[in-house]
Design an enzyme around this catalytic site. Structure first.
Site, PDB file in Angstrom:
ATOM      1  N   ASP A  16      50.344  58.740  48.604  1.00 33.69           N
ATOM      2  CA  ASP A  16      51.318  58.916  47.763  1.00 33.69           C
ATOM      3  C   ASP A  16      52.850  59.159  48.033  1.00 33.69           C
ATOM      4  O   ASP A  16      53.593  60.000  47.737  1.00 33.69           O
ATOM      5  CB  ASP A  16      50.983  60.057  46.719  1.00 33.69           C
ATOM      6  CG  ASP A  16      49.451  60.132  46.403  1.00 33.69           C
ATOM      7  OD1 ASP A  16      49.266  58.786  45.887  1.00 33.69           O
ATOM      8  OD2 ASP A  16      48.711  60.888  46.104  1.00 33.69           O
ATOM      9  N   GLY A  43      46.762  54.629  44.206  1.00 32.45           N
ATOM     10  CA  GLY A  43      47.465  54.643  42.653  1.00 32.45           C
ATOM     11  C   GLY A  43      48.876  54.582  43.008  1.00 32.45           C
ATOM     12  O   GLY A  43      49.508  55.208  43.899  1.00 32.45           O
ATOM     13  N   HIS A  44      49.537  53.145  42.936  1.00 30.40           N
ATOM     14  CA  HIS A  44      50.976  53.015  43.270  1.00 30.40           C
ATOM     15  C   HIS A  44      51.957  52.796  42.001  1.00 30.40           C
ATOM     16  O   HIS A  44      51.238  52.126  41.122  1.00 30.40           O
ATOM     17  CB  HIS A  44      50.577  51.680  43.855  1.00 30.40           C
ATOM     18  CG  HIS A  44      50.216  51.710  45.408  1.00 30.40           C
ATOM     19  ND1 HIS A  44      49.917  50.701  46.176  1.00 30.40           N
ATOM     20  CD2 HIS A  44      49.414  52.787  45.935  1.00 30.40           C
ATOM     21  CE1 HIS A  44      49.203  51.116  47.287  1.00 30.40           C
ATOM     22  NE2 HIS A  44      49.042  52.310  47.241  1.00 30.40           N
ATOM     23  N   THR A  45      52.678  53.810  41.905  1.00 33.69           N
ATOM     24  CA  THR A  45      53.629  53.700  40.714  1.00 33.69           C
ATOM     25  C   THR A  45      54.689  53.032  40.866  1.00 33.69           C
ATOM     26  O   THR A  45      55.509  53.470  41.877  1.00 33.69           O
ATOM     27  CB  THR A  45      53.870  54.966  40.351  1.00 33.69           C
ATOM     28  OG1 THR A  45      52.558  55.986  40.366  1.00 33.69           O
ATOM     29  CG2 THR A  45      54.532  55.212  38.679  1.00 33.69           C
ATOM     30  N   THR A 141      38.188  60.220  45.321  1.00 31.56           N
ATOM     31  CA  THR A 141      38.285  59.771  44.208  1.00 31.56           C
ATOM     32  C   THR A 141      37.288  59.597  43.258  1.00 31.56           C
ATOM     33  O   THR A 141      37.454  59.081  41.979  1.00 31.56           O
ATOM     34  CB  THR A 141      39.538  58.587  43.942  1.00 31.56           C
ATOM     35  OG1 THR A 141      38.749  57.579  44.676  1.00 31.56           O
ATOM     36  CG2 THR A 141      40.699  59.132  45.009  1.00 31.56           C
TER      37      THR A 141
HETATM   38  P1  GDP Z   1      52.089  55.490  46.362  1.00 29.22           P
HETATM   39  O1  GDP Z   1      50.600  55.998  46.194  1.00 29.22           O
HETATM   40  O2  GDP Z   1      52.394  55.695  48.034  1.00 29.22           O
HETATM   41  O3  GDP Z   1      52.460  54.289  45.929  1.00 29.22           O
HETATM   42  O4  GDP Z   1      52.966  56.587  45.699  1.00 29.22           O
HETATM   43  P2  GDP Z   1      52.596  57.300  44.359  1.00 29.22           P
HETATM   44  O5  GDP Z   1      52.930  56.192  43.448  1.00 29.22           O
HETATM   45  O6  GDP Z   1      50.941  57.687  44.005  1.00 29.22           O
HETATM   46  O7  GDP Z   1      53.295  58.290  44.124  1.00 29.22           O
HETATM   47  C1  GDP Z   1      54.683  58.619  44.417  1.00 29.22           C
HETATM   48  C2  GDP Z   1      55.559  59.055  43.125  1.00 29.22           C
HETATM   49  O8  GDP Z   1      56.711  59.255  43.083  1.00 29.22           O
HETATM   50  C3  GDP Z   1      55.511  57.938  42.020  1.00 29.22           C
HETATM   51  O9  GDP Z   1      55.094  58.740  40.734  1.00 29.22           O
HETATM   52  C4  GDP Z   1      56.716  57.249  42.120  1.00 29.22           C
HETATM   53  O10 GDP Z   1      57.395  56.596  40.676  1.00 29.22           O
HETATM   54  C5  GDP Z   1      57.622  58.415  42.518  1.00 29.22           C
HETATM   55  N1  GDP Z   1      58.671  58.108  43.328  1.00 29.22           N
HETATM   56  C6  GDP Z   1      58.876  57.196  44.271  1.00 29.22           C
HETATM   57  N2  GDP Z   1      60.062  57.466  44.811  1.00 29.22           N
HETATM   58  C7  GDP Z   1      60.638  58.511  44.367  1.00 29.22           C
HETATM   59  C8  GDP Z   1      61.852  59.286  44.622  1.00 29.22           C
HETATM   60  O11 GDP Z   1      62.539  58.811  45.700  1.00 29.22           O
HETATM   61  N3  GDP Z   1      62.252  60.256  43.761  1.00 29.22           N
HETATM   62  C9  GDP Z   1      61.180  60.694  42.782  1.00 29.22           C
HETATM   63  N4  GDP Z   1      61.482  61.924  42.141  1.00 29.22           N
HETATM   64  N5  GDP Z   1      60.135  59.943  42.422  1.00 29.22           N
HETATM   65  C10 GDP Z   1      59.689  59.060  43.203  1.00 29.22           C
HETATM   66  P1  IMO Z   2      47.551  55.752  47.707  1.00 30.46           P
HETATM   67  O1  IMO Z   2      47.447  54.391  47.994  1.00 30.46           O
HETATM   68  C1  IMO Z   2      46.242  60.229  48.103  1.00 30.46           C
HETATM   69  C2  IMO Z   2      42.130  60.678  49.583  1.00 30.46           C
HETATM   70  C3  IMO Z   2      40.977  61.305  48.433  1.00 30.46           C
HETATM   71  C4  IMO Z   2      40.307  61.894  49.347  1.00 30.46           C
HETATM   72  C5  IMO Z   2      40.153  60.930  50.466  1.00 30.46           C
HETATM   73  C6  IMO Z   2      38.677  60.241  50.259  1.00 30.46           C
HETATM   74  O2  IMO Z   2      47.822  56.159  46.247  1.00 30.46           O
HETATM   75  O3  IMO Z   2      48.239  56.727  48.628  1.00 30.46           O
HETATM   76  P2  IMO Z   2      38.144  58.293  48.671  1.00 30.46           P
HETATM   77  O4  IMO Z   2      38.013  58.080  47.280  1.00 30.46           O
HETATM   78  O5  IMO Z   2      38.881  57.296  49.185  1.00 30.46           O
HETATM   79  O6  IMO Z   2      36.710  58.056  49.509  1.00 30.46           O
HETATM   80  O7  IMO Z   2      38.666  59.681  48.805  1.00 30.46           O
HETATM   81  O8  IMO Z   2      41.113  60.349  50.593  1.00 30.46           O
HETATM   82  N1  IMO Z   2      42.733  59.402  49.060  1.00 30.46           N
HETATM   83  C7  IMO Z   2      43.945  59.306  48.654  1.00 30.46           C
HETATM   84  N2  IMO Z   2      44.938  60.433  48.523  1.00 30.46           N
HETATM   85  N3  IMO Z   2      46.761  59.006  47.754  1.00 30.46           N
HETATM   86  C8  IMO Z   2      45.565  57.676  48.163  1.00 30.46           C
HETATM   87  O9  IMO Z   2      46.043  56.323  47.939  1.00 30.46           O
HETATM   88  C9  IMO Z   2      44.390  58.038  48.449  1.00 30.46           C
HETATM   89  N4  IMO Z   2      43.110  57.291  48.654  1.00 30.46           N
HETATM   90  C10 IMO Z   2      42.247  57.984  49.008  1.00 30.46           C
HETATM   91  O10 IMO Z   2      41.986  62.245  47.543  1.00 30.46           O
HETATM   92  O11 IMO Z   2      40.767  63.197  49.813  1.00 30.46           O
HETATM   93 MG    MG Z   3      49.417  56.932  45.095  1.00 31.51          MG
END
Ligand code: GDP
Ligand code: IMO
Ligand code: MG
Length: 445
Positions: A16, A43-45, A141
């Protein structure tokens, strides 16, 4: 083969970090975007002109209309979830046709019994912990990731995307698999109707038929693309500290989510990768169980959670929050071979009078070390050695140049680059594409 065709985007913490946003940004300068690991646990936002997209299986590059996206052989695919995402994008006017999405015929399929097994085991282990046993639950997850990769390694009972296309093969396989898996689920205390191989075969063959135009040999497709000089962008899911071999085992996921997973997860040799962008959140977060030396259980952690909206994209769970662990980030950058860094969510730190950075660990015997410990039990015993830096008061989410940033924010970025030994090329100050600062004139990203 053109040896400098590919860029990798990889998370350097526990997930994340903002990988989705960077992949979306870099998609513009690439032709092909490929996932190599993980599944719908990711989960990529991505926010594009105020529109928010949450992607789990589809590569984030799918939001750029003319790009080819690949789900490589190292990914575990839940076909139901994949079609939900394809259909949701179609409703928003983004078409995902066979030209735009290729799915490896060798990617393993997440079946409903994998998800049931994942959830049942987690529940059983958490229950045992409540009774005073050691807590062995991982806080997964519950997307069936572990059991699907276990079947892949175990081989005999595995189902791959290509198998969904042949109804007879699928039916025969599921007859045996369901008998065995049914007994295992019963032993785990799962209180669900028995697995029905007929119904599963019919459903998954139907799902396979819908996905059939996408299912192909992605190894040849990627090699062809590289040979034609098309630029490939690898989208890491999860993150280096969750890597099955190099993360905080056993509190990790079940794939090689560091860049080391790229060759095995796509069939392309590592030599095609010329740039590795390590994605670093300006502070620390973690979801699920496992050690997190810089976790802040007090006011600072709470403030980061609320300002950063640190709630999971996949499960909605509140993320554990804390300060930036430079020891961990430097280790991940080393394992992943990072050539540059992107520091994300810097805006979240506005308003703190001072910021804490962990620059070393104090070990139980009192010695101090700047080496990460990729082992949960030993990592849980370290104490962070803190360095304090000045914070800044201004909100920075509207700033678009380094010069505009407060001096303290620039110093923070410099400290990260200096400690890790890798230039910070991007600083992100908000979720939108526009809220991005190129940090150096020489920035290639
Ligand atoms: P990922 O799994 O690495 O793709 O990241 P996630 O999407 O799970 O979590 C990152 C969150 O931060 C998302 O809700 C993005 O929209 C948000 N985000 C990304 N860059 C920034 C930033 O520079 N500032 C803020 N406030 N939010 C950000
Ligand atoms: P992104 O791509 C954050 C964590 C889970 C758990 C452990 C194992 O959005 O960065 P799993 O379901 O893979 O067997 O869970 O890994 N985990 C993540 N935490 N971001 C993720 O993906 C994750 N993918 C797995 O929370 O602790
Ligand atoms: Mg994520």
């Amino acid at each position: 083969m053109n040896r400098s065709t590919a860029t990798a985007v990889v998370g350097l913490q526990w997930g994340d970090e903002g990988k989705g946003k960077v992949v979306d940004l870099l998609a513009a300068s690439h032709d092909v975007i490929a996932r190599y690991n993980g599944g719908a646990n990711a989960g990529h936002t991505v926010v594009v002109e105020g529109e928010r997209y949450a992607l789990h299986l589809l590569p984030s590059g799918i939001l750029s209309e003319d790009k080819m996206c690949v789900i490589g052989n190292g990914v575990v695919v839940d076909p139901r979830q994949l079609l939900v995402e394809i259909d949701a994008l179609a409703e928003r006017g983004i078409t995902v046709d066979a030209r735009r999405l290729l799915v490896s015929d060798r990617a393993h399929v997440v079946m409903p019994y994998h998800k049931e097994h994942d959830a049942a085991l987690e529940t059983a282990l958490a229950g045992a912990a409540d009774q005073g046993d050691e807590n062995l639950s991982i806080g997964t997850t519950r997307r069936g990731i572990g059991p699907t990769y276990a079947d892949k390694v175990h081989r005999s009972l595995a189902i791959r995307m290509g198998d969904l296309l042949d109804e007879q093969v699928l039916r025969r396989r599921l007859d045996i698999v369901c008998a065995i898996r049914g007994r295992e689920l019963e032993a785990l205390g799962v209180d669900l109707p028995p697995l029905d191989p007929e119904a599963l075969a019919t459903e998954y063959h139907t799902l396979g038929q819908r996905l059939a135009p996408h299912i192909t040999d992605t190894v040849y497709a990627l090699h062809d693309a590289a040979a034609e000089g098309r630029r490939i962008l690898f989208e890491g899911a999860n993150a280096c500290l969750l890597d099955i071999d190099h993360g905080t085992f056993p509190y990790v996921t079940s794939s090689n989510c560091s860049t080391l997973g790229i060759p095995s997860g796509t069939g392309l040799p590592g030599t095609v990768i010329s740039d590795v962008v390590g994605i670093v959140k300006a502070y620390g977060t973690r979801v699920g169980e496992g050690p997190f030396p810089t976790e802040d259980l007090g006011e600072a952690g709470e403030r980061i959670r609320e300002r950063g909206h640190e709630y999971g994209t996949t499960t909605g769970r509140p993320r554990r929050c804390g300060w930036l662990d430079l020891v961990a980030v430097k280790y991940s950058a080393m394992v992943c071979g990072c050539t540059s860094l992107a520091v994300m969510l810097l805006d979240v730190l506005s308003g703190f009078e001072s910021l804490q950075l962990c620059t070393a660990y104090r070990l139980p015997d009192g010695t101090v070390s700047d080496r990460f410990i990729p082992d949960a039990r030993r990592l849980a015993q370290v104490q962070p050695v803190w360095e304090t830096m000045d914070g800044w008061a201004a909100e920075i989410d509207g700033m678009t140049t380094m010069d505009a940033l407060p001096a303290e924010a620039r110093a923070y970025l410099d400290r990260i680059a200096g400690y890790v030994g890798c230039p910070v090329e991007i600083a992100s100050v908000g979720p939108d594409r526009k809220q991005t600062i190129r940090c150096t004139e020489a920035a290639t990203l």
